[in-house]
Design a protein around this motif. Structure first.
Motif, PDB file in Angstrom:
ATOM      1  N   SER A 181      28.726  76.568  26.977  1.00 61.51           N
ATOM      2  CA  SER A 181      28.633  75.961  25.640  1.00 61.51           C
ATOM      3  C   SER A 181      29.087  74.502  25.655  1.00 61.51           C
ATOM      4  O   SER A 181      28.576  73.677  24.886  1.00 61.51           O
ATOM      5  N   GLU A 219      26.095  72.617  26.826  1.00 60.70           N
ATOM      6  CA  GLU A 219      25.104  72.484  25.749  1.00 60.70           C
ATOM      7  C   GLU A 219      25.473  71.327  24.830  1.00 60.70           C
ATOM      8  O   GLU A 219      24.635  70.499  24.484  1.00 60.70           O
ATOM      9  N   TRP A 220      26.748  71.287  24.430  1.00 59.45           N
ATOM     10  CA  TRP A 220      27.219  70.204  23.569  1.00 59.45           C
ATOM     11  C   TRP A 220      27.060  68.860  24.270  1.00 59.45           C
ATOM     12  O   TRP A 220      26.618  67.879  23.668  1.00 59.45           O
ATOM     13  N   ARG A 238      24.969  67.965  26.673  1.00 59.10           N
ATOM     14  CA  ARG A 238      23.561  67.579  26.760  1.00 59.10           C
ATOM     15  C   ARG A 238      23.067  67.035  25.423  1.00 59.10           C
ATOM     16  O   ARG A 238      22.406  65.998  25.363  1.00 59.10           O
ATOM     17  N   ASP A 239      23.370  67.727  24.331  1.00 58.98           N
ATOM     18  CA  ASP A 239      22.944  67.270  22.995  1.00 58.98           C
ATOM     19  C   ASP A 239      23.535  65.897  22.682  1.00 58.98           C
ATOM     20  O   ASP A 239      22.855  65.021  22.145  1.00 58.98           O
ATOM     21  N   THR A 240      24.797  65.703  23.022  1.00 61.32           N
ATOM     22  CA  THR A 240      25.467  64.425  22.768  1.00 61.32           C
ATOM     23  C   THR A 240      24.861  63.314  23.619  1.00 61.32           C
ATOM     24  O   THR A 240      24.619  62.204  23.121  1.00 61.32           O
ATOM     25  N   GLU A 283      21.835  63.187  24.711  1.00 58.82           N
ATOM     26  CA  GLU A 283      20.502  62.903  24.178  1.00 58.82           C
ATOM     27  C   GLU A 283      20.583  61.981  22.962  1.00 58.82           C
ATOM     28  O   GLU A 283      19.800  61.049  22.825  1.00 58.82           O
ATOM     29  N   ARG A 284      21.549  62.229  22.089  1.00 59.24           N
ATOM     30  CA  ARG A 284      21.723  61.355  20.918  1.00 59.24           C
ATOM     31  C   ARG A 284      22.217  59.972  21.325  1.00 59.24           C
ATOM     32  O   ARG A 284      21.825  58.961  20.756  1.00 59.24           O
ATOM     33  N   THR A 290      19.015  57.099  24.027  1.00 62.88           N
ATOM     34  CA  THR A 290      17.608  57.302  23.677  1.00 62.88           C
ATOM     35  C   THR A 290      16.661  56.768  24.750  1.00 62.88           C
ATOM     36  O   THR A 290      15.499  57.164  24.786  1.00 62.88           O
ATOM     37  N   ARG A 321      35.724  68.143  22.497  1.00 61.96           N
ATOM     38  CA  ARG A 321      34.517  67.738  21.758  1.00 61.96           C
ATOM     39  C   ARG A 321      34.878  66.959  20.494  1.00 61.96           C
ATOM     40  O   ARG A 321      34.128  66.107  20.051  1.00 61.96           O
TER      41      ARG A 321
END
Length: 133
Positions: free
Chosen positions: A56, A59-60, A62-64, A66-67, A70, A130
């Motif tokens: 998890s 996952e966090w 990777r999402d961070t 990506e944001r 760019t 996080r």
């Protein structure tokens, strides 16, 4: 000279994901993984580090990423597993996938090595939270 040819490269970054460890029981059971980092890149605060992260967290992360970046295409994580997720072969496949992911976003992306605010803390800070980001 042999020293030039076989000495430590000018800039190196090695990432290894290893040593899965089980925690909790029943519905609260999860696995975390040790992330070993060896580097001489100045953007990293430590030359050698070892931290533990669970899926998890990845996952966090990777999402961070990506944001945050760019301009860089962030690769996918190994997929979520819903059945038999604590089987040795599943854990090993996930470990390999997480290692491949970290190597792609850290070793494979100089832009992230120097431009990401989250990359170094995720890979090196044992007190990573996080909530700090």
């Amino acid at each position: 000279t042999p020293e030039e040819r076989y000495g430590i490269p000018e800039n190196f970054l090695e990432i290894e994901v290893r040593n899965p460890r089980f925690h909790g029981e029943g519905r609260n059971k999860y696995v975390d993984y040790e992330i070993i980092c060896r580097t001489n890149i100045p953007a990293f605060k430590l030359k050698h580090s070892s931290v533990r992260r669970r899926y998890s967290d990845f996952e966090w992360f990777r999402d961070t990423l990506e944001r945050e970046s760019t301009r860089v295409n962030i690769p996918p994580l190994p997929g979520k597993v819903y059945t038999n997720r604590f089987a040795d072969e599943i854990i090993e496949q996930r470990r390999q996938g997480l290692e491949r992911f970290l190597q792609m976003v850290s070793v494979g992306h100089p832009l992230l090595q120097t431009g990401s605010k989250i990359l170094c803390p995720f890979i090196q800070d044992p007190n990573f939270s996080r909530d700090s980001f």
